[in-house]
Design a protein around this motif. Structure first.
Motif, mmCIF file in Angstrom:
data_model
loop_
_atom_site.group_PDB
_atom_site.id
_atom_site.type_symbol
_atom_site.label_atom_id
_atom_site.label_comp_id
_atom_site.label_asym_id
_atom_site.label_seq_id
_atom_site.Cartn_x
_atom_site.Cartn_y
_atom_site.Cartn_z
ATOM 1 N N TYR A 94 1.027 117.352 47.496
ATOM 2 C CA TYR A 94 1.077 118.444 46.394
ATOM 3 C C TYR A 94 0.217 119.614 46.758
ATOM 4 O O TYR A 94 -1.045 119.236 46.707
ATOM 5 N N TYR A 95 0.544 121.009 46.865
ATOM 6 C CA TYR A 95 -0.225 121.915 47.293
ATOM 7 C C TYR A 95 -0.338 122.942 45.902
ATOM 8 O O TYR A 95 0.739 123.182 45.473
ATOM 9 N N ILE A 96 -1.559 123.103 45.544
ATOM 10 C CA ILE A 96 -1.908 124.022 44.079
ATOM 11 C C ILE A 96 -1.786 125.114 44.512
ATOM 12 O O ILE A 96 -2.361 125.798 45.613
ATOM 13 N N LYS A 97 -1.250 126.213 43.827
ATOM 14 C CA LYS A 97 -1.189 127.618 44.123
ATOM 15 C C LYS A 97 -1.894 128.230 42.854
ATOM 16 O O LYS A 97 -2.189 127.870 41.775
ATOM 17 N N GLY A 98 -2.203 129.496 43.096
ATOM 18 C CA GLY A 98 -3.107 130.319 41.995
ATOM 19 C C GLY A 98 -4.485 130.295 41.887
ATOM 20 O O GLY A 98 -5.058 129.692 43.019
ATOM 21 N N HIS A 99 -5.002 130.435 40.623
ATOM 22 C CA HIS A 99 -6.671 130.644 41.049
ATOM 23 C C HIS A 99 -7.273 129.154 41.022
ATOM 24 O O HIS A 99 -8.380 129.047 41.411
ATOM 25 N N PHE A 100 -6.705 128.157 40.839
ATOM 26 C CA PHE A 100 -7.255 126.862 41.298
ATOM 27 C C PHE A 100 -7.127 126.380 42.765
ATOM 28 O O PHE A 100 -7.501 125.066 43.033
ATOM 29 N N TYR A 101 -6.299 126.965 43.505
ATOM 30 C CA TYR A 101 -6.011 126.666 44.863
ATOM 31 C C TYR A 101 -7.534 126.265 45.621
ATOM 32 O O TYR A 101 -7.611 125.411 46.329
ATOM 33 N N PRO A 102 -8.572 127.248 45.862
ATOM 34 C CA PRO A 102 -9.722 127.048 46.196
ATOM 35 C C PRO A 102 -10.222 125.680 45.868
ATOM 36 O O PRO A 102 -10.690 124.704 46.802
ATOM 37 N N LEU A 103 -10.127 125.075 44.505
ATOM 38 C CA LEU A 103 -10.666 123.923 44.004
ATOM 39 C C LEU A 103 -9.701 122.629 44.876
ATOM 40 O O LEU A 103 -10.399 121.693 45.143
ATOM 41 N N ALA A 104 -8.457 122.744 44.796
ATOM 42 C CA ALA A 104 -7.659 121.789 45.389
ATOM 43 C C ALA A 104 -7.871 121.717 46.897
ATOM 44 O O ALA A 104 -7.862 120.543 47.242
ATOM 45 N N LYS A 105 -8.015 122.728 47.477
ATOM 46 C CA LYS A 105 -8.513 122.846 49.028
ATOM 47 C C LYS A 105 -9.637 122.087 49.468
ATOM 48 O O LYS A 105 -9.809 121.266 50.282
ATOM 49 N N VAL A 106 -10.814 122.362 48.563
ATOM 50 C CA VAL A 106 -11.906 121.868 48.754
ATOM 51 C C VAL A 106 -12.146 120.303 48.712
ATOM 52 O O VAL A 106 -12.742 119.583 49.249
ATOM 53 N N VAL A 107 -11.598 119.794 47.410
ATOM 54 C CA VAL A 107 -11.707 118.533 47.000
ATOM 55 C C VAL A 107 -10.763 117.715 47.986
ATOM 56 O O VAL A 107 -11.242 116.741 48.413
ATOM 57 N N GLU A 108 -9.628 118.259 48.506
ATOM 58 C CA GLU A 108 -8.894 117.576 49.703
ATOM 59 C C GLU A 108 -9.730 117.503 50.839
ATOM 60 O O GLU A 108 -9.823 116.418 51.656
ATOM 61 N N GLY A 109 -10.456 118.441 51.383
ATOM 62 C CA GLY A 109 -11.318 118.632 52.388
ATOM 63 C C GLY A 109 -12.351 117.294 52.591
ATOM 64 O O GLY A 109 -12.504 116.675 53.320
ATOM 65 N N PHE A 110 -12.973 117.213 51.517
ATOM 66 C CA PHE A 110 -14.223 116.282 51.392
ATOM 67 C C PHE A 110 -13.662 114.660 50.709
ATOM 68 O O PHE A 110 -14.489 113.937 50.954
ATOM 69 N N THR A 111 -12.461 114.674 50.048
ATOM 70 C CA THR A 111 -12.255 113.578 49.698
ATOM 71 C C THR A 111 -11.295 112.693 50.611
ATOM 72 O O THR A 111 -10.975 111.659 50.743
ATOM 73 N N GLN A 112 -10.580 113.577 51.338
ATOM 74 C CA GLN A 112 -9.739 113.178 52.347
ATOM 75 C C GLN A 112 -8.524 112.478 51.617
ATOM 76 O O GLN A 112 -7.837 111.365 52.330
ATOM 77 N N ARG A 113 -8.247 112.693 50.351
ATOM 78 C CA ARG A 113 -7.298 112.058 49.533
ATOM 79 C C ARG A 113 -6.244 113.329 49.275
ATOM 80 O O ARG A 113 -6.810 114.259 48.796
ATOM 81 N N PRO A 114 -4.910 112.966 49.287
ATOM 82 C CA PRO A 114 -3.982 114.308 48.990
ATOM 83 C C PRO A 114 -3.720 114.223 47.173
ATOM 84 O O PRO A 114 -3.971 113.339 46.643
ATOM 85 N N LEU A 115 -3.465 115.315 46.776
ATOM 86 C CA LEU A 115 -2.968 115.563 45.487
ATOM 87 C C LEU A 115 -1.479 114.845 45.525
ATOM 88 O O LEU A 115 -0.756 115.204 46.563
#
Length: 478
Positions: A94-115
């Motif tokens: 699942y991909y987040i939109k809105g002003h929390f998008y950078p948070l979701a993107k960064v966390v997926e990048g360094f955890t390698q776990r999807p939402l």
């Protein structure tokens, strides 16, 4: 007689030269090792300075507490994790939109776990609510029960959980238990002995009486995980001990918050436990039956985030800092111990300056007096920049909760202190769900008992200020 004194002189001379050469070698070792492996500048300067002043003692302490062999061990095993992303890649991201998008993107990048979508998260307050639900799940187990806890006491409560685990294994479920080598008793752990006697596979995290393994004494697993049949999971701040059942009026009551989770996110929780188990025991438990098809249980979007002094270095801290930087309206943090580093404090201050309502809720008196003394110094900076710090009355509240803008929630085992954010192995979960965030935010807000003021801290006696400043020097290890 002259020959005798000459002999003593030569003997002392040789000993002095030997000690001088030994000190020089030990100093060189510490300096070269620190420069290569210690990233924190202040820690590096401290270790080098200490070794120069006291070479032998400095070397011993550095080898015990300064050398992180966990990273090397984790990197050696990481490529051998047979389950790594194999099953998670088949899930719907699942991909987040809105002003929390950078948070979701960064966390997926360094955890390698999807939402993951399709989850339900239920708060459970204190052992009074949580333990019956946890035990009911264990009693229903048919395939597997995985339990990880910092503290699993050998009291009446711990015995009830132990008997439930034994009964689950007798029904044919695969049972594995992981407890911390310090939190559950370093020299003697009766609950481990009891479980082993009844055939349960239990291991103590980085536990050894051997001196050459003592460096692990400062690196603890603080995780609280329970997974049953790959379908029901629990995480949060709750240990397993009688002190958490407030209705029983224990001598030292501890209030806490735990969470029951169902849905696809349980698979990430299972993976997190199996990584830890493999890290400690090298036992491969890669079975498809541990990852059964999971029905959609709700509409919450979640992700598991693990952290520790291995390949997961400071990921919970980075998640929290990124969330703070994106806050627009409110930040509420509830933690038993509030001792973050300067970077974390600076982000909170910047948020307050730009108009975000920043509220930190901590116990009026925790169960660690040294932490209470040290935090007095840390609390000055956020108060100066407009953050609010609220003190919670007894009983001691051990909850670890964070809510941003009443939309994003962060719950789990991690305290907001340098020990949790740098040294401990921790597990948290981020949740994108407005109604849930509002519920947790209101719960945190209900514990705003007394506002701490800057004047109160400034009006402390000179002796108290000296005591607090001295204690703060131990901050990384409190």
């Amino acid at each position: 007689m002259h020959v005798f004194y000459t002999y003593l002189f030569l003997t002392d001379f040789k000993q002095d030269w030997f000690l001088a050469i030994l000190r020089f070698i030990l100093i060189l070792f510490v300096i070269f090792h620190v420069l290569r492996h210690v990233r924190d500048t202040r820690a590096a300067i401290g270790w080098i300075g200490f070794s120069l002043i006291m070479p032998i003692i400095g070397f011993i302490l550095y080898v015990m507490f300064g050398v992180n062999r966990v990273v090397r061990r984790a990197q050696k095993l990481v490529n051998n994790r047979p389950w790594h992303n194999k099953l998670l890649n088949n899930m719907t991201r699942y991909y987040i939109k809105g002003h929390f998008y950078p948070l979701a993107k960064v966390v997926e990048g360094f955890t390698q776990r999807p939402l993951l979508m399709g989850n339900d998260v239920e708060p459970l307050f204190n052992g009074d609510q949580a333990y019956p639900v946890m035990l009911e799940s264990i009693h229903s187990a048919k395939v597997c029960v995985f339990l990880s806890s910092y503290i699993l006491r050998s009291d009446e409560t711990g015995k009830i959980f132990a008997d439930a685990l034994i009964a689950a294994q007798q029904r044919g479920a695969i049972v594995r238990v992981l407890v911390d080598g310090i939190g559950s008793g370093y020299f003697y752990c009766p609950i481990a002995k009891y479980l082993k006697k009844n055939g349960i596979r239990i291991d103590r995290f980085m536990h050894s009486f051997l001196p050459w393994k003592m460096p692990f004494i400062n690196l603890r697993t603080h995780k609280k995980i329970l997974v049953v049949d790959g379908k029901i999971g629990f995480l949060g701040g709750l240990n397993i001990a009688g002190e958490n059942i407030l209705a029983d009026h224990p001598k030292n009551p501890v209030s806490d918050t735990h969470f029951k989770i169902t849905g696809t996110i349980v698979h990430e929780l299972t993976e997190a436990f199996l990584q830890d188990w493999f890290f400690i025991t090298a036992e491969d438990l890669n079975k498809k039956s541990f990852y059964p098809p999971v029905e959609t249980k709700g509409n919450m979007i979640c992700r598991i985030i693990t952290a520790g002094p291995d390949t997961d270095m400071e990921k919970i801290k980075y998640t929290m800092m990124q969330a703070i930087s994106l806050a627009r309206e409110s930040i509420r943090i509830m933690t038993p111990y509030f001792l973050p580093d300067d970077r974390f404090l600076s982000l909170l201050c910047l948020a307050a300056v730009r108009g975000v309502n920043v509220e930190i809720i901590i116990p009026e008196q925790s169960n660690q007096i040294l932490v209470d003394w040290a935090r007095n110094i840390n609390n000055i900076l956020p108060l100066q920049f407009g953050c609010k710090i609220w003190l919670v009355k007894a009983p001691f509240n051990h909850s670890k909760l964070m809510v941003i803008d009443r939309i994003w929630s962060f719950v789990g085992s991690s305290n907001v202190d340098m020990r949790s954010l740098r040294l401990n192995f921790e597990i948290n979960m981020e949740i994108y769900h407005k109604e849930f965030a509002q519920q947790i935010d209101d719960f945190i807000g209900s514990h705003r008992h007394r506002l701490l003021t800057l004047e109160e801290l400034k009006n402390r006696s000179s002796l108290a200020k000296f005591r607090d400043s001295t204690t703060r020097l131990l901050l990384p290890y409190l």
